[in-house]
Design an enzyme around this catalytic site. Structure first.
Site, short mmCIF file in Angstrom:
data_model
loop_
_atom_site.label_atom_id
_atom_site.label_comp_id
_atom_site.label_asym_id
_atom_site.label_seq_id
_atom_site.Cartn_x
_atom_site.Cartn_y
_atom_site.Cartn_z
N ARG A 186 -65.50 -27.71 -37.01
CA ARG A 186 -64.22 -27.98 -37.66
C ARG A 186 -64.39 -28.26 -39.14
O ARG A 186 -63.58 -27.81 -39.97
CB ARG A 186 -63.54 -29.18 -36.98
N HIS B 253 -55.48 -21.44 -47.73
CA HIS B 253 -55.01 -20.84 -46.48
C HIS B 253 -53.99 -21.73 -45.76
O HIS B 253 -53.03 -21.24 -45.16
CB HIS B 253 -56.21 -20.58 -45.57
N ASP C 16 -55.75 -18.24 -51.14
CA ASP C 16 -56.34 -18.15 -49.80
C ASP C 16 -57.76 -17.62 -49.89
O ASP C 16 -58.00 -16.47 -50.25
CB ASP C 16 -55.49 -17.24 -48.91
N SER D 299 -52.20 -16.75 -39.83
CA SER D 299 -53.62 -16.77 -39.47
C SER D 299 -53.83 -16.04 -38.14
O SER D 299 -53.41 -14.89 -38.00
CB SER D 299 -54.12 -18.21 -39.43
#
Length: 379
Positions: free
Chosen positions: A220, A349, A316, A151
């Site tokens: 978040r 992911h 992903d 990432s």
């Protein structure tokens, strides 16, 4: 996967200053880091692990025996593990702008005696790499066997390959891209808005106050959605509801289990992360483009000199596999050494932080090849 590194400690080193891409300087600048294993006499057995958005330098082991949770990539680091501490010297540092010991917006600005807040300069992935380079030289490392990251960590690894090729023998870029997509920028924009519209953000000057807890939690929650996949949500939660009576069901306050999970993850981050750091790191990711100010995108990819392994994840949502494949394709077109491996996982992911047993042989194989312990790569 064999042994743990045991009890570890986070160390710090302070450098006089760093000059940023934006032209401003931070002076002094502190880096928090952890190391595992021993650096050999030649200083060339180092592996640099680079963390993602809300990560830190604590990759493996525990700080105290009573700690319930080990480092974020613990199953991958230690004797006999892919990042084998009997062979390699492993280094991970908290990124510039972070909130886990490295200088960032929550740090004290020596000029004012107060936290930097939003007066902290804009930073980039390249700035992070420049600070890591200072740390690497401070530790006596002469050659990095591999720069490895997933990432945002993968963005740093790719910039290492462009900025300091003479220091680097290889790159492992996992679930990442050489430039953040408009899709990624869009999600970052919504996360930023969630924080900055929270009245408790106070223009970034919330230190000493409650702070934008609800805004950071919401940011978040948005992020967590992009880190998973439809199939992972189906498997884990389905349409399970928490109601016990029909009266509870027909209420705006009733929740599905997936909703409870998102709220839990949001509140969990608020307890350990700084909202301004979140904003600064999102901006650094937005600005990430390996070709920015250097030339045409595909031609810049072709200029990368070090052997590269790109790992994509078939589910992903945030960094689809074409983004890793295009890096490898450009390098192969330029007759460079590049490999692609695809991780099949329902976890989206986040799979690179979950599927340790699947990734372990691939990483071990590649590192052994780069270190000259095997003649070919088999995967």
């Amino acid at each position: 996967m064999n042994g743990s590194v045991g009890i570890v400690e986070t160390k710090k080193v302070t450098f006089p200053e760093i000059t940023l891409e934006c032209g401003e300087k931070i002076a002094p600048v502190t880096v928090a880091y952890e190391t595992y294993g021993e650096l050999n006499e030649r200083g060339d057995n180092a592996i640099l692990i680079l963390h993602a958005l809300t990560g830190d330098a604590h990759v493996a082991g525990k700080h105290r025996p009573e700690d319930k949770v080990a480092g974020w990539w613990d199953p991958m680091v230690g004797p006999g593990r892919p990042f084998d501490t009997n062979k390699y010297f492993i280094v991970c540092s908290n990124v510039l702008g972070g909130c886990y010991g490295t200088t960032g917006p929550s740090s004290i600005n020596p000029a004012t005696g107060r936290p930097w807040g939003m007066s902290f300069p804009i930073i980039t992935i390249r700035d992070m790499v420049n600070l890591q380079y200072k740390l690497v030289r401070h530790l006596g490392i002469t050659k990095i066997l591999a720069a490895v990251g997933g990432s945002m960590g993968g963005m740093q690894a790719l910039e290492w390959a462009y900025m300091y090729p003479e220091m680097l023998k290889s790159v492992v870029a996992i679930a990442t891209s050489a430039r953040l997509s408009p899709f990624g920028i869009a999600f970052n924009a919504v996360g930023r808005e969630a924080i900055m519209t929270d009245p408790e953000w106070r223009g970034g000057n919330y230190y000493g106050f409650e702070g934008p807890k609800r805004g950071l939690a919401l940011a978040r929650m948005i992020g967590i959605i992009t880190y998973k996949s439809d199939i992972s949500w189906q498997y884990r939660f389905g349409r399970t509801h928490t109601y016990e009576t029909d009266q509870e069901l027909f209420s705006h306050t009733s929740r599905f289990e997936i909703e409870n999970y998102l709220y839990y993850q949001g509140d969990k981050l608020v307890k350990r992360f700084d909202a301004n750091t979140y904003l600064y790191l999102l901006k650094a990711m937005d600005l990430h483009d390996i070709s920015r100010g250097r030339g045409r995108y595909r031609e810049i990819l072709k200029e990368l000199k070090t052997p590269l392994l790109a790992i994509g994840i078939d589910t992903d949502f945030l960094y689809p596999t074409y983004q890793q494949k295009e890096i490898v394709e450009a390098l192969k077109e330029a007759k460079k050494e590049a490999y692609y491996w695809e991780l099949s996982s329902p976890h989206g992911h986040d799979a690179f932080l979950i599927e340790f047993s699947k990734m372990a042989p691939i990483l071990s194989n590649f590192l052994e090849y780069v270190a000259g312990r095997r003649a070919t790569i088999n995967f």
